[in-house]
Design a protein around this motif. Structure first.
Motif, short mmCIF file in Angstrom:
data_model
loop_
_atom_site.label_atom_id
_atom_site.label_comp_id
_atom_site.label_asym_id
_atom_site.label_seq_id
_atom_site.Cartn_x
_atom_site.Cartn_y
_atom_site.Cartn_z
N ASP A 1 -12.54 27.17 -10.74
CA ASP A 1 -12.62 28.61 -10.99
C ASP A 1 -11.33 29.29 -10.53
O ASP A 1 -10.87 30.26 -11.13
N ILE A 2 -10.76 28.79 -9.44
CA ILE A 2 -9.54 29.37 -8.90
C ILE A 2 -8.35 29.10 -9.84
O ILE A 2 -7.57 29.99 -10.14
N HIS A 3 -8.26 27.84 -10.33
CA HIS A 3 -7.18 27.55 -11.30
C HIS A 3 -7.33 28.44 -12.53
O HIS A 3 -6.36 28.97 -13.06
N THR A 4 -8.57 28.60 -12.99
CA THR A 4 -8.82 29.37 -14.21
C THR A 4 -8.45 30.84 -14.02
O THR A 4 -7.76 31.43 -14.85
N VAL A 5 -8.88 31.42 -12.90
CA VAL A 5 -8.65 32.86 -12.71
C VAL A 5 -7.23 33.13 -12.22
O VAL A 5 -6.51 33.94 -12.81
N PHE A 6 -6.84 32.46 -11.15
CA PHE A 6 -5.61 32.90 -10.48
C PHE A 6 -4.35 32.22 -10.99
O PHE A 6 -3.25 32.70 -10.76
N GLU A 7 -4.50 31.10 -11.70
CA GLU A 7 -3.32 30.49 -12.33
C GLU A 7 -3.35 30.72 -13.83
O GLU A 7 -2.41 30.33 -14.53
N GLY A 8 -4.45 31.26 -14.33
CA GLY A 8 -4.57 31.44 -15.79
C GLY A 8 -4.45 30.12 -16.52
O GLY A 8 -3.91 30.04 -17.63
N ALA A 9 -4.97 29.05 -15.89
CA ALA A 9 -4.72 27.69 -16.39
C ALA A 9 -5.26 27.43 -17.79
O ALA A 9 -4.73 26.61 -18.54
N LEU A 10 -6.33 28.13 -18.18
CA LEU A 10 -6.90 27.92 -19.51
C LEU A 10 -6.46 29.02 -20.49
O LEU A 10 -6.91 29.07 -21.62
N GLY A 11 -5.63 29.92 -20.00
CA GLY A 11 -5.23 31.06 -20.82
C GLY A 11 -6.07 32.27 -20.46
O GLY A 11 -6.89 32.23 -19.55
N GLU A 12 -5.87 33.34 -21.22
CA GLU A 12 -6.55 34.60 -20.91
C GLU A 12 -8.05 34.51 -21.20
O GLU A 12 -8.49 33.87 -22.15
N ARG A 13 -8.85 35.09 -20.32
CA ARG A 13 -10.30 35.22 -20.52
C ARG A 13 -10.66 36.60 -20.00
O ARG A 13 -10.29 36.94 -18.89
N GLN A 14 -11.41 37.38 -20.81
CA GLN A 14 -11.79 38.72 -20.35
C GLN A 14 -13.28 38.82 -20.15
O GLN A 14 -14.05 38.48 -21.05
N ASP A 15 -13.67 39.30 -18.98
CA ASP A 15 -15.09 39.51 -18.67
C ASP A 15 -15.92 38.24 -18.90
O ASP A 15 -17.03 38.30 -19.43
N LEU A 16 -15.35 37.13 -18.52
CA LEU A 16 -16.06 35.84 -18.62
C LEU A 16 -16.76 35.59 -17.29
O LEU A 16 -16.11 35.56 -16.24
N LEU A 17 -18.08 35.43 -17.32
CA LEU A 17 -18.80 35.16 -16.07
C LEU A 17 -18.38 33.80 -15.54
O LEU A 17 -18.27 32.83 -16.30
N LEU A 18 -18.14 33.73 -14.24
CA LEU A 18 -17.63 32.50 -13.62
C LEU A 18 -18.77 31.59 -13.16
O LEU A 18 -19.93 31.96 -13.23
N GLY A 19 -18.38 30.43 -12.63
CA GLY A 19 -19.34 29.51 -12.03
C GLY A 19 -19.86 28.46 -12.98
O GLY A 19 -20.18 28.76 -14.14
N HIS A 20 -19.90 27.20 -12.49
CA HIS A 20 -20.48 26.12 -13.33
C HIS A 20 -21.23 25.09 -12.48
O HIS A 20 -21.45 23.98 -12.92
N GLU A 21 -21.58 25.48 -11.25
CA GLU A 21 -22.34 24.56 -10.40
C GLU A 21 -23.62 25.26 -10.00
O GLU A 21 -23.58 26.23 -9.24
N ALA A 22 -24.75 24.79 -10.50
CA ALA A 22 -26.01 25.50 -10.23
C ALA A 22 -27.24 24.61 -10.27
O ALA A 22 -27.30 23.63 -11.00
N VAL A 23 -28.20 25.03 -9.45
CA VAL A 23 -29.58 24.57 -9.58
C VAL A 23 -30.36 25.85 -9.82
O VAL A 23 -30.03 26.90 -9.25
N GLY A 24 -31.36 25.81 -10.68
CA GLY A 24 -32.05 27.05 -10.99
C GLY A 24 -33.49 26.84 -11.40
O GLY A 24 -34.01 25.73 -11.35
N GLU A 25 -34.11 27.96 -11.79
CA GLU A 25 -35.49 27.92 -12.28
C GLU A 25 -35.49 28.33 -13.74
O GLU A 25 -34.90 29.36 -14.10
N VAL A 26 -36.15 27.54 -14.55
CA VAL A 26 -36.24 27.86 -15.98
C VAL A 26 -37.11 29.10 -16.14
O VAL A 26 -38.20 29.18 -15.57
N VAL A 27 -36.62 30.09 -16.91
CA VAL A 27 -37.44 31.28 -17.16
C VAL A 27 -37.88 31.38 -18.62
O VAL A 27 -38.83 32.08 -18.95
#
Ligand code: NDP
Ligand code: ZN
Length: 353
Positions: free
Chosen positions: A40-66
């Motif tokens: 997430d840090i490379h993506t946001v602060f180095e712009g490693a994947l290029g520009e992204r606007q208002d993209l919700l961050l995070g890809h590590e999760a456990v959750g409850e199906v709704v």
């Protein structure tokens, strides 16, 4: 709904977005434990994947199906699930060829916080729920399972790419959470000597816990020199790169024996090229293989890794050094990954709705 987003390169903040909708094969999940990633840090602060606007961050999760789509067979609202960082499209030629992480284009199996909104939200969307979600067993705490979704699968992929054989000498460059899991994976696959490269004392202690036999502190002198000294000038069979900038490839090639493998799982955030040293690469004839890979994801892999945890083969819970409660602490946890304090390995945020 509310979520924590990349507003543009170098900028993050809380925003409002529409709640996602499930297609026939999809699920909508509400997070119960999440973790930020160095990516997430490379993506946001180095712009490693290029520009992204208002993209919700995070890809590590456990959750409850709704909510689930009409064609989802194995999951229902209320199920607690492990959500892999990589959620491939399984009906693609890349997946058929054995590279689901590149389904629909290079790196495109990585959807959350890359090509679609991530998990730092009140709700998030999971494509192909039956193929990508895994049920969270009662005996695995949610925060431990979060460490499987990216850190364990990525670190272990380093060991897979390096094709570790019994007795191999292995150099793991970078002993953050990813490198630590590479050490654990290499040990499980039968490595002999495992040399970890890092500097922070908390990481060094964890590296020894997960199976490092030797430590090289890159702040105490050139890595290549220290590794050559440790190995009587021979070098190592395998190198796994899980940290440092792209100049590290030069060192990795130099310390690898002819016939060896260099396996990269690092996300090189900057620079146009990754230099390979000509002489050390045998003028192109050294049989030193260089590989690099995004981790595989999906349900089957998560289920297998849960089995490793449940049977005490590896304890990814040891990666967690900072635990927060409350959705709003996502911001704090993410920023911790930017300015890594000495005692940080991995923060986790538990969300009690
Ligand atoms: P960390 O920042 O926590 O750890 C990086 C490690 O590299 C630390 O041990 C650090 O040392 C070490 N390091 C830094 N600079 C150097 C250097 N010049 N020479 C040698 N070692 C150095 O990162 P993570 O473990 O969280 O992630 C590692 C990488 O994996 C990141 O680039 C991340 O984006 C990527 N990643 C890749 C994925 C994939 O699918 N391929 C998925 C997830 C992450 P120190 O002890 O001094 O801190
Ligand atoms: Zn990640």
């Amino acid at each position: 709904m509310k979520g924590f987003a990349m507003l543009g390169i170098g900028k993050v903040g809380w925003i409002e977005k529409e709640k996602p909708v499930a297609g026939p094969y999809d699920a909508i999940v509400r997070p119960i434990a999440v973790a930020p990633c160095t990516s997430d840090i490379h993506t946001v602060f180095e712009g490693a994947l290029g520009e992204r606007q208002d993209l919700l961050l995070g890809h590590e999760a456990v959750g409850e199906v709704v909510e689930v789509g009409s064609e989802v067979k194995d999951f229902k609202p209320g199920d607690r699930v492990v959500v892999p960082a990589i959620t491939p499209d399984w009906r693609t030629s890349e997946s058929v060829r054995g590279f689901p992480m590149h389904s629909d284009g290079m790196l495109a199996g990585w959807k959350f916080s890359n090509v679609k909104d991530g998990v730092f939200a009140e709700y998030f969307h999971v494509n192909d729920a039956d193929m990508n979600l895994a049920l969270l067993p009662d005996d695995v705490p949610p925060e431990v399972a979060v460490m499987i979704t990216d850190m364990m699968t990525t670190g272990f992929h380093g060991a897979e790419l390096a094709d570790i054989q019994f007795g191999d000498s292995v150099l793991v460059i970078g002993i953050g959470p990813v490198g630590l899991m590479s050490i654990a994976g290499a040990k499980l696959q039968g490595a002999g000597r495992i040399i970890g490269v890092g500097s922070r004392p908390a990481l060094i202690e964890a590296a020894k816990y997960y199976g490092a036999t030797d430590i090289v502190n890159y702040k105490n002198g050139p890595i290549e020199q220290q590794v050559m000294e440790l190995t009587d000038g021979e070098g190592v069979d395998k190198v796994i790169i899980a940290g440092a900038g792209s100049d590290i490839m030069k060192i990795a090639v130099e310390v690898t024996k002819p016939g060896g493998i260099i396996a990269n799982v690092n996300y090189f955030g900057e620079g146009d090229t990754i230099p390979i040293p000509r002489l050390e690469w045998g003028c192109g004839m050294a049989h030193k293989t260089i590989k690099g890979g995004l981790t595989p994801g999906g349900r089957e892999r998560m289920e297998r890794f849960l089995e490793l945890v449940r049977n005490d083969r590896v304890n990814p819970g040891k990666l967690i050094t900072h635990k927060f409660h409350g959705f709003e602490n996502i911001e704090k946890a993410l920023l911790m990954m930017k300015d890594k304090q000495p005692d940080l390995i991995k923060p986790v945020v538990i969300i009690d709705w």
